[in-house]
Design a protein around this motif. Structure first.
Motif, PDB file in Angstrom:
ATOM      1  N   PRO A 197       0.803  -1.225   0.000  1.00 58.31           N
ATOM      2  CA  PRO A 197       0.000   0.000   0.000  1.00 58.31           C
ATOM      3  C   PRO A 197       0.838   1.279   0.000  1.00 58.31           C
ATOM      4  O   PRO A 197       0.481   2.257  -0.665  1.00 58.31           O
ATOM      5  N   ALA A 198       1.966   1.263   0.703  1.00 50.16           N
ATOM      6  CA  ALA A 198       2.779   2.479   0.787  1.00 50.16           C
ATOM      7  C   ALA A 198       3.366   2.848  -0.574  1.00 50.16           C
ATOM      8  O   ALA A 198       3.571   4.037  -0.863  1.00 50.16           O
ATOM      9  N   ALA A 199       3.635   1.868  -1.410  1.00 47.17           N
ATOM     10  CA  ALA A 199       4.215   2.176  -2.720  1.00 47.17           C
ATOM     11  C   ALA A 199       3.217   2.956  -3.558  1.00 47.17           C
ATOM     12  O   ALA A 199       3.572   3.927  -4.238  1.00 47.17           O
ATOM     13  N   THR A 200       1.973   2.554  -3.528  1.00 42.93           N
ATOM     14  CA  THR A 200       0.942   3.269  -4.289  1.00 42.93           C
ATOM     15  C   THR A 200       0.655   4.636  -3.673  1.00 42.93           C
ATOM     16  O   THR A 200       0.608   5.647  -4.379  1.00 42.93           O
ATOM     17  N   GLU A 201       0.507   4.681  -2.371  1.00 47.11           N
ATOM     18  CA  GLU A 201       0.075   5.940  -1.756  1.00 47.11           C
ATOM     19  C   GLU A 201       1.193   6.977  -1.703  1.00 47.11           C
ATOM     20  O   GLU A 201       0.935   8.177  -1.818  1.00 47.11           O
ATOM     21  N   LEU A 202       2.443   6.534  -1.557  1.00 46.44           N
ATOM     22  CA  LEU A 202       3.542   7.507  -1.624  1.00 46.44           C
ATOM     23  C   LEU A 202       3.651   8.076  -3.040  1.00 46.44           C
ATOM     24  O   LEU A 202       3.957   9.258  -3.232  1.00 46.44           O
ATOM     25  N   GLU A 203       3.359   7.250  -4.012  1.00 44.14           N
ATOM     26  CA  GLU A 203       3.379   7.720  -5.400  1.00 44.14           C
ATOM     27  C   GLU A 203       2.257   8.742  -5.627  1.00 44.14           C
ATOM     28  O   GLU A 203       2.465   9.786  -6.256  1.00 44.14           O
ATOM     29  N   GLN A 204       1.083   8.434  -5.107  1.00 46.14           N
ATOM     30  CA  GLN A 204      -0.020   9.396  -5.261  1.00 46.14           C
ATOM     31  C   GLN A 204       0.321  10.725  -4.600  1.00 46.14           C
ATOM     32  O   GLN A 204       0.087  11.798  -5.159  1.00 46.14           O
ATOM     33  N   ARG A 205       0.898  10.658  -3.405  1.00 46.30           N
ATOM     34  CA  ARG A 205       1.173  11.903  -2.685  1.00 46.30           C
ATOM     35  C   ARG A 205       2.291  12.704  -3.353  1.00 46.30           C
ATOM     36  O   ARG A 205       2.180  13.916  -3.539  1.00 46.30           O
ATOM     37  N   THR A 206       3.375  12.040  -3.735  1.00 43.88           N
ATOM     38  CA  THR A 206       4.490  12.784  -4.331  1.00 43.88           C
ATOM     39  C   THR A 206       4.106  13.347  -5.698  1.00 43.88           C
ATOM     40  O   THR A 206       4.527  14.445  -6.054  1.00 43.88           O
TER      41      THR A 206
END
Lengths: 507, 507
Positions: free
Chosen positions: B120-129
């Motif tokens: 999940p962190a890979a997707t959500e960090l990508e969305q945020r950055t």
């Protein structure tokens, strides 16, 4: 000095921070087996934890205490740990010490190997390491210089797409034709995705504009292997109808069950039906299983590969070479580069114009390319052929261990023959109940998060109805026999709970 | 312990070797300015230096002295040093300390973010950055949640291809149609390459099966910007002929000269001609120039971007984020994922089935994906918006410095208006002589290998005949004002030699 070029790398700062990051990773691998393999995060957890606005001021080196603290507090809990010894869900994605070092070096050098001229060593190290791999896996000569050649693609999906585009170019060129591709009903979703991207079909069922079927999913036999007789009939029917069969994708080691399509028989069909004479292209996708062929005892998987025009397997799955590294060979680089080559003036250079060098940009979808051969070179040197074989044999032995555990437990049964280190199993008993119990077991395992498995459905041999099947895909580099025993104990205990309680686990 | 899992990472071995590799990279960056920027290798040099057979036995940790020695002796001489302060050939490929650390961490974690559930962190960090980047570059709201969204692609080539495939799906769906794409004659070769892969056209000139032109190269104005009137005429002509215009790719910062297509006028054309009403898709490729829009004074480059359906720029070029990292946004994720989504049973999972999460595999060509958001996160935190703006402004100032040097030297003239840090220049005088002198100058520079420039051809404003043009593409992170002065002194000295000698340098 830093004012003179604000973005430049300060070597000493890099050295200090690099050592800290290496230490962090070393510590991560020491503890990864104790973390929940499947992330416990819910949707939006990380998004909510991160600031909505970007940082205005940089933290610089002084701020890295906080960056690393955030990494521990925010990122790690959101990870599903593919390097955990209890990761058995998808085919593995092996990281290794030399693989990580190769990726680090590639990033540190920061070169881009789109052309031979933009770093000759990037192209030539790739040529040499791919040739080493071809030797280790005993590929047919046609895939090696001087006739054929190898290149690193990002993924097997991309390998399939470039093979399909090359096939179209060879078969149809500028001609109008109703092109038809073939693969088995058990083939990977990337085949139809490639066909959709390439404009061969529009829908996921393989149909396209004006309803013509342009990817045909050929039925499989009882062992889930493509049925050559069905392929023969499909090709004959399409030729009869005036369509142009142009591409067959066979699979060595399907995702669901590890089935191996019969390449010798497929080759005979392609020769007999006129497919081959018309220029048709056979691509063989061994994304996962291909790694096993570094062992002589598994090279029989590739029997018949001499009939293929291209072949791919992913060292980034099961050969200790960090993702991404998909090895691709073709016996027909001419049509591949004719299909993909576009040379504007700004990419012309003396070396290319003189010939005698390979520009790998014409072998792939993107223009730019990382120096991925470094990690493959490091892996091959660090482990050697012997080390890679030991790695594969270790996992195949673990697969046998797990298979035996399943066989000895009446509550379970094998759902397909074990393929290397992949064991497909299911609850025994009537299908409807067993399917429900299987789903409940998977949910219970994933709710605990200590062991990560995935599932598929396979056709019931009796009536082809879907059976819910658990996939134990063994291949994480750190997995040991003890991990398998522990995983099995937990699987069995949860299954017993589910069976006692109806289809729900007691807690 | 290592016998228990032959491929596992030994944390202490990793720590020791990781420190060595970090030190090697730190030393490399200390000396990279002293190495010949363009490799002196000839074809086959490295191939001949490497063993023909793969190593049977692994070298293990003890063998890394030899590996690192081979790195120095065999690999480094075969590199063209993209991080050299004298690399001005292609658009840059910025490496940085946080960028390299992010790539290292991504490799060390070894996770694969194809699905939200698989980290999940890979997707959500990508969305945020990506949302942070959208804010920093002041993108229209339509590209941000909840309507639109961003994702990291490997390269701008892939961004163009997925945009084209989404456009086709939106415009034609399952319908038969003679699709036509449009871009300028100055657009990047990746546009026509994408069209060839997607089956829109077959040949590099944009023609296809049965001779229909399906990529039209629209003429440019005197500033090499796509001519909106010509686009209007082309679309009208195609509609009149029963064809279906479906895709326009505009460029902000062309490769040859940094020209910026007029997005407001293009938007008006697309609205007026019915292109927009029929579902047609505008993609904007700002692969290089987009990084500059972190500076408010350069955000005018994106005026009219609200007319676009998708937009891409490459932080891996000029924003200190190691290759590969191509930022892509679309205002229509629904058609993108409808065109690319295929969900076999083995990829189904609770989170996806429940909705509310994004699976980035459906936004891209491959299935698998590295955790590339880490490097972007590190870069944004380490440098902050202020640091990134300083980096861009530093290079734009160097571009002005070089432009002024060219203007002051009668032997040279500008061949196009400076665009940010890209200066196109040529020898002054009659075209035929100047072209020959330009080629001789480039060859002489590249033969020395101390300064690396590339070239292009641009149409002569008088008669559109090609003029040979040198491209000074400033953007290596380490380049300083002194480097520019030194480069200029050498360029001028060699040009003077060539001019004195006829078209050949004296030595």
């Amino acid at each position: 000095m830093s004012d003179a070029a604000p973005g430049r790398i300060d070597p000493e700062e890099f050295r200090r921070l690099g050592h800290r990051m290496v230490d962090w990773i070393a510590d991560y691998h020491r503890q990864v087996g104790e973390l929940p393999v499947l992330s416990r995060s819910g949707p939006g957890d990380l998004l909510r934890a991160l600031p909505e606005a970007p940082p205005e001021q940089g933290c610089g080196e002084a701020g890295w205490d906080e960056v690393l603290a955030d990494l521990d507090a925010l990122i790690v809990p959101g990870l599903t740990h593919w390097q955990s010894p209890q990761f058995h869900a998808y085919f593995p994605c092996n990281a290794s010490t030399p693989g990580i070092l190769g990726e680090l070096l590639s990033a540190g050098l920061g070169i881009q190997g789109m052309l031979w001229a933009t770093s000759p060593a990037a192209t030539e190290l790739e040529q040499r390491t791919l040739d080493w791999l071809a030797q280790l896996t005993n590929l047919p000569d046609r895939f090696r210089a001087p006739d054929g050649g190898g290149v690193i693609q990002g993924t097997a999906s991309e390998a399939t797409l470039v093979a399909m585009v090359a096939a179209r170019h060879r078969v149809a060129g500028g001609r109008d034709a109703d092109l038809v591709a073939y693969t088995s009903t058990q083939a990977h979703s990337s085949i139809v995705k490639a066909a959709r991207i390439a404009g061969i079909c529009d829908e996921v069922d393989g149909t396209t504009r004006n309803g013509r079927r342009t990817v045909r999913f050929v039925p499989t036999d009882d062992n889930l292997r493509l049925d050559p007789a069905a392929l023969r009939a499909a090709i004959a029917e399409d030729i009869e109808a005036g369509r142009t069969p142009f591409f067959v994708c066979a699979t060595v080691g399907t995702t669901s069950s590890g089935a191996v399509d019969p390449l010798p028989e497929i080759g005979a069909v392609l020769a007999d039906t006129g497919f081959r004479d018309a220029g048709g292209w056979l691509h063989v996708d061994a994304a996962w299983a291909g790694s096993a062929t570094v062992c002589p005892e598994h090279q029989g998987l590739l029997a018949g590969l001499e009939h293929a025009d291209s072949y791919t397997f992913n060292p980034h799955k099961w050969l200790l070479t960090n993702f991404d590294c998909s090895a691709f060979w073709t016996s027909d680089p001419e049509h591949l580069t004719a299909a993909l080559g576009v040379t504007p003036e700004y990419l012309r250079n003396r070396a290319t114009d003189a010939g005698g060098v390979v520009d790998f940009r014409d072998w792939q979808i993107p223009l730019g390319r990382r120096f991925r051969a470094l990690k493959l070179w490091f892996v091959l040197r660090h482990f050697g052929a012997e080390g890679l074989r030991a790695h594969i044999r270790h996992h195949v032995a673990l697969g046998e261990q797990f298979e035996n555990l399943v066989r000895q437990e009446p509550m379970f049964e094998l759902a397909a023959a074990r393929s290397l280190s992949l064991v497909c199993f299911r609850l025994s008993g009537p299908r409807e109940r067993a399917n429900a119990e299987g789903r409940a077991l998977l949910d219970a395992l994933n709710a605990e998060g200590q062991i990560y498995l995935s599932h598929t459905t396979l056709p019931d041999p009796v009536d082809q109805a879907p059976r819910f099947v658990l996939r134990m895909a063994i291949g994480a580099a750190a997995t040991t026999a003890d991990d398998i025993s522990q995983a099995w104990d937990r699987i069995r205990a949860l299954a017993a709970q589910i069976r006692r309680a109806g289809t729900e686990p007691t807690a």
